[in-house]
Design a protein around this motif. Structure first.
Motif, PDB file in Angstrom:
ATOM      1  N   GLY A  63       0.800  -1.222   0.000  1.00 10.05           N
ATOM      2  CA  GLY A  63       0.000   0.000   0.000  1.00 10.05           C
ATOM      3  C   GLY A  63       0.827   1.262   0.000  1.00 10.05           C
ATOM      4  N   SER A  64       0.113   2.404   0.166  1.00  6.25           N
ATOM      5  CA  SER A  64       0.768   3.707   0.171  1.00  6.25           C
ATOM      6  C   SER A  64      -0.097   4.713   0.904  1.00  6.25           C
ATOM      7  CB  SER A  64       1.002   4.195  -1.265  1.00  6.25           C
ATOM      8  OG  SER A  64       1.391   5.548  -1.301  1.00  6.25           O
ATOM      9  N   THR A  65       0.498   5.455   1.839  1.00  5.92           N
ATOM     10  CA  THR A  65      -0.245   6.530   2.505  1.00  5.92           C
ATOM     11  C   THR A  65      -0.419   7.715   1.572  1.00  5.92           C
ATOM     12  OG1 THR A  65       1.826   7.367   3.450  1.00  5.92           O
ATOM     13  CG2 THR A  65       0.529   5.856   4.809  1.00  5.92           C
ATOM     14  N   ALA A  66       0.473   7.896   0.624  1.00 10.02           N
ATOM     15  CA  ALA A  66       0.400   9.025  -0.312  1.00 10.02           C
ATOM     16  C   ALA A  66      -0.827   8.928  -1.201  1.00 10.02           C
ATOM     17  CB  ALA A  66       1.665   9.092  -1.158  1.00 10.02           C
ATOM     18  N   THR A  67      -1.211   7.709  -1.576  1.00  7.92           N
ATOM     19  CA  THR A  67      -2.367   7.509  -2.454  1.00  7.92           C
ATOM     20  C   THR A  67      -3.549   6.894  -1.719  1.00  7.92           C
ATOM     21  OG1 THR A  67      -1.537   5.323  -3.123  1.00  7.92           O
ATOM     22  CG2 THR A  67      -0.867   7.231  -4.464  1.00  7.92           C
ATOM     23  N   CYS A  68      -3.430   6.742  -0.399  1.00  9.75           N
ATOM     24  CA  CYS A  68      -4.477   6.116   0.418  1.00  9.75           C
ATOM     25  C   CYS A  68      -4.824   4.710  -0.080  1.00  9.75           C
ATOM     26  CB  CYS A  68      -5.725   6.995   0.466  1.00  9.75           C
ATOM     27  SG  CYS A  68      -5.490   8.528   1.394  1.00  9.75           S
ATOM     28  N   THR A  69      -3.805   3.968  -0.407  1.00  8.39           N
ATOM     29  CA  THR A  69      -3.970   2.587  -0.843  1.00  8.39           C
ATOM     30  C   THR A  69      -3.679   1.653   0.321  1.00  8.39           C
ATOM     31  OG1 THR A  69      -3.257   3.177  -3.079  1.00  8.39           O
ATOM     32  CG2 THR A  69      -3.208   0.839  -2.493  1.00  8.39           C
ATOM     33  N   ALA A  70      -4.684   0.901   0.739  1.00 10.52           N
ATOM     34  CA  ALA A  70      -4.517   0.047   1.915  1.00 10.52           C
ATOM     35  C   ALA A  70      -3.552  -1.093   1.651  1.00 10.52           C
ATOM     36  CB  ALA A  70      -5.869  -0.501   2.355  1.00 10.52           C
ATOM     37  N   GLY A  71      -3.577  -1.639   0.442  1.00  7.65           N
ATOM     38  CA  GLY A  71      -2.655  -2.700   0.084  1.00  7.65           C
ATOM     39  C   GLY A  71      -2.836  -3.961   0.898  1.00  7.65           C
ATOM     40  N   SER A  72      -1.798  -4.761   0.940  1.00 12.82           N
ATOM     41  CA  SER A  72      -1.809  -6.016   1.691  1.00 12.82           C
ATOM     42  C   SER A  72      -0.389  -6.311   2.154  1.00 12.82           C
ATOM     43  CB  SER A  72      -2.329  -7.162   0.820  1.00 12.82           C
ATOM     44  OG  SER A  72      -1.480  -7.352  -0.311  1.00 12.82           O
ATOM     45  N   GLN A 109      -6.683  -3.714   6.986  1.00  7.34           N
ATOM     46  CA  GLN A 109      -5.662  -2.970   6.235  1.00  7.34           C
ATOM     47  C   GLN A 109      -6.031  -1.486   6.152  1.00  7.34           C
ATOM     48  OE1 GLN A 109      -2.660  -5.432   5.875  1.00  7.34           O
ATOM     49  NE2 GLN A 109      -2.605  -3.489   4.816  1.00  7.34           N
ATOM     50  N   GLU A 110      -7.302  -1.198   5.948  1.00  3.11           N
ATOM     51  CA  GLU A 110      -7.733   0.201   5.906  1.00  3.11           C
ATOM     52  C   GLU A 110      -7.558   0.865   7.262  1.00  3.11           C
ATOM     53  OE1 GLU A 110     -11.288   1.369   3.878  1.00  3.11           O
ATOM     54  OE2 GLU A 110     -11.273  -0.394   2.565  1.00  3.11           O
ATOM     55  N   THR A 111      -7.801   0.108   8.330  1.00  2.00           N
ATOM     56  CA  THR A 111      -7.612   0.655   9.674  1.00  2.00           C
ATOM     57  C   THR A 111      -6.148   0.967   9.934  1.00  2.00           C
ATOM     58  OG1 THR A 111      -9.530  -0.582  10.498  1.00  2.00           O
ATOM     59  CG2 THR A 111      -7.966   0.218  12.127  1.00  2.00           C
ATOM     60  N   ALA A 112      -5.269   0.037   9.610  1.00  2.00           N
ATOM     61  CA  ALA A 112      -3.832   0.282   9.792  1.00  2.00           C
ATOM     62  C   ALA A 112      -3.382   1.466   8.939  1.00  2.00           C
ATOM     63  CB  ALA A 112      -3.042  -0.972   9.438  1.00  2.00           C
ATOM     64  N   LEU A 113      -3.919   1.572   7.742  1.00  2.28           N
ATOM     65  CA  LEU A 113      -3.531   2.653   6.839  1.00  2.28           C
ATOM     66  C   LEU A 113      -3.811   4.028   7.425  1.00  2.28           C
ATOM     67  CD1 LEU A 113      -2.639   3.701   3.995  1.00  2.28           C
ATOM     68  CD2 LEU A 113      -5.076   3.576   3.376  1.00  2.28           C
ATOM     69  N   ILE A 114      -5.012   4.236   7.994  1.00  2.00           N
ATOM     70  CA  ILE A 114      -5.314   5.582   8.478  1.00  2.00           C
ATOM     71  C   ILE A 114      -4.490   5.943   9.717  1.00  2.00           C
ATOM     72  CG2 ILE A 114      -7.623   5.637   7.469  1.00  2.00           C
ATOM     73  CD1 ILE A 114      -8.772   5.222  10.270  1.00  2.00           C
ATOM     74  N   MET A 115      -4.137   4.938  10.515  1.00  2.00           N
ATOM     75  CA  MET A 115      -3.262   5.223  11.653  1.00  2.00           C
ATOM     76  C   MET A 115      -1.880   5.656  11.154  1.00  2.00           C
ATOM     77  SD  MET A 115      -5.499   4.645  13.929  1.00  2.00           S
ATOM     78  CE  MET A 115      -7.139   3.906  13.684  1.00  2.00           C
ATOM     79  N   SER A 116      -1.394   4.966  10.144  1.00  2.00           N
ATOM     80  CA  SER A 116      -0.093   5.288   9.570  1.00  2.00           C
ATOM     81  C   SER A 116      -0.121   6.638   8.860  1.00  2.00           C
ATOM     82  CB  SER A 116       0.315   4.191   8.579  1.00  2.00           C
ATOM     83  OG  SER A 116       1.610   4.403   8.078  1.00  2.00           O
ATOM     84  N   ALA A 117      -1.189   6.909   8.108  1.00  2.00           N
ATOM     85  CA  ALA A 117      -1.280   8.146   7.331  1.00  2.00           C
ATOM     86  C   ALA A 117      -1.372   9.376   8.210  1.00  2.00           C
ATOM     87  CB  ALA A 117      -2.483   8.079   6.393  1.00  2.00           C
ATOM     88  N   ASN A 118      -1.984   9.227   9.400  1.00  2.00           N
ATOM     89  CA  ASN A 118      -2.183  10.371  10.286  1.00  2.00           C
ATOM     90  C   ASN A 118      -1.199  10.404  11.454  1.00  2.00           C
ATOM     91  OD1 ASN A 118      -4.892  11.772   9.350  1.00  2.00           O
ATOM     92  ND2 ASN A 118      -5.177   9.563   9.131  1.00  2.00           N
ATOM     93  N   HIS A 119      -0.312   9.423  11.510  1.00  2.00           N
ATOM     94  CA  HIS A 119       0.703   9.355  12.571  1.00  2.00           C
ATOM     95  C   HIS A 119       0.061   9.492  13.954  1.00  2.00           C
ATOM     96  CE1 HIS A 119       3.553   9.724   9.300  1.00  2.00           C
ATOM     97  NE2 HIS A 119       2.989  10.850   8.936  1.00  2.00           N
ATOM     98  N   ALA A 120      -1.081   8.834  14.111  1.00  2.00           N
ATOM     99  CA  ALA A 120      -1.822   8.907  15.370  1.00  2.00           C
ATOM    100  C   ALA A 120      -2.692   7.669  15.496  1.00  2.00           C
ATOM    101  CB  ALA A 120      -2.675  10.165  15.422  1.00  2.00           C
ATOM    102  N   LEU A 121      -3.190   7.452  16.710  1.00  2.00           N
ATOM    103  CA  LEU A 121      -4.061   6.320  16.989  1.00  2.00           C
ATOM    104  C   LEU A 121      -5.373   6.809  17.563  1.00  2.00           C
ATOM    105  CD1 LEU A 121      -1.477   3.916  18.675  1.00  2.00           C
ATOM    106  CD2 LEU A 121      -2.353   3.763  16.344  1.00  2.00           C
TER     107      LEU A 121
END
Length: 307
Positions: A63-72, A109-121
């Motif tokens: 995935g990628s936080t830049a493109t909001c791709t959750a990936g696997s 994966q989407e949940t992990a992505l938003i935590m990573s993208a926003n540097h917060a929990l």
């Protein structure tokens, strides 16, 4: 092996963890000679094969936080996560044949992505967050969350469960919940969401669920917060005493009420536990004043060894 440093936080009634990895879990365990102790040998073998063996050097996240791709993540990473969960469950005598629910991979994966993208929990992430989706928010409300670690390293962070606000050891209790047969998760390279609301029927339930457990325990996995749980028991009036090589061990009970996280559990913090000795070190624990269980008092010995 250097210690891992953790900072743990609490929000909206559910616990979450921020962890910062400072060690390399790929270091092999070594033995300094031939042992005549089968129980210790078995604990060392399990640690080497299933704890060290479940370290992840690369998640294979696509995935990628830049493109909001959750990936696997790779299948090897998925295997490592459930291997480590089952390792900790086996340590305490629980069912160690848990599996991962593949139907929840995309959500987690989407949940992990938003935590990573926003540097917060956040267990209730606002829709103003980068990469927010309702699916991600749904996962956040039912998962242990980690930032600063990934995949199997986050499982260890959850078992550690240290820091202000985590006195109930909720992350640990969800992983060591007696009713668990399934989990699911998603991971980026610096965040992890472990779905913990998949409850089933009891499979293998020991007399009690203690962490660290009775018997031989690697010193690298003895953390500052100790716990003792029994399904449906009450610890409201319980007391704990510990003895070690130097006699009585000072301790503070930090949680003794049912908080709704897995099984009912008593949590305390002992002082002066030796986790650096090259020789084995034994601590005997007695938990008394329990109601709603088969016995009102239990005694067991934790034998800490250097792998």
């Amino acid at each position: 092996m250097r210690r891992r440093i953790y900072t743990l936080l609490v929000l909206s009634g559910l616990l979450f963890v921020y962890s910062c990895s400072k060690d390399d879990e790929s270091e092999p365990a070594t033995s300094t000679g031939t042992s005549s102790n089968p129980e210790r040998d078995a604990a060392l073998s399990d640690y080497t094969t299933n704890y060290i063996g479940s370290a992840v050097s690369s998640t294979g996240w696509t995935g990628s936080t830049a493109t909001c791709t959750a990936g696997s993540v790779s299948q090897a990473t998925k295997n490592a996560v459930i291997q480590r969960i089952n390792y900790f469950r086996r340590m305490v005598g629980l069912n160690d044949q848990c599996v991962l629910d593949t139907t929840l991979y995309a959500q987690e994966q989407e949940t992990a992505l938003i935590m990573s993208a926003n540097h917060a929990l956040n267990h209730n992430p606002p829709n103003t967050w980068t990469c927010w989706t309702q699916t991600a928010a749904n996962g956040a409300g039912a998962s242990n969350l980690a930032l600063g670690s990934n995949s199997s390293a986050s499982v260890t962070a959850f078992i550690n469960d240290f820091g202000t606000g985590n006195e109930v050891a909720g992350h640990r209790r969800w992983i060591l919940h007696s009713r668990k047969q399934k989990f699911s998760f998603g991971s980026t390279n610096d965040a992890m969401a472990l779905y913990v609301f998949l409850n089933d029927t009891n499979t293998v339930v020991p007399e009690y669920i203690a962490y660290p457990p009775k018997g031989y325990v690697p010193q690298t996995l003895v953390f500052g917060r100790w716990s003792f749980g029994i399904p449906n028991a009450s610890f409201a009036s319980a007391t704990v005493s510990m003895t070690g090589p130097s006699g009585n061990v000072p301790l503070t009970i930090v949680s003794s009420t049912d908080n709704g996280y897995g099984d009912n559990t008593l949590v305390w913090e002992p002082t002066g536990i030796d986790v650096s000795n090259t020789a084995d070190v034994a601590y005997t624990v007695t938990v008394s004043g329990i109601t709603g269980a088969a016995a009102s008092s239990y005694t067991y010995t934790v034998k800490i060894f250097k792998p």
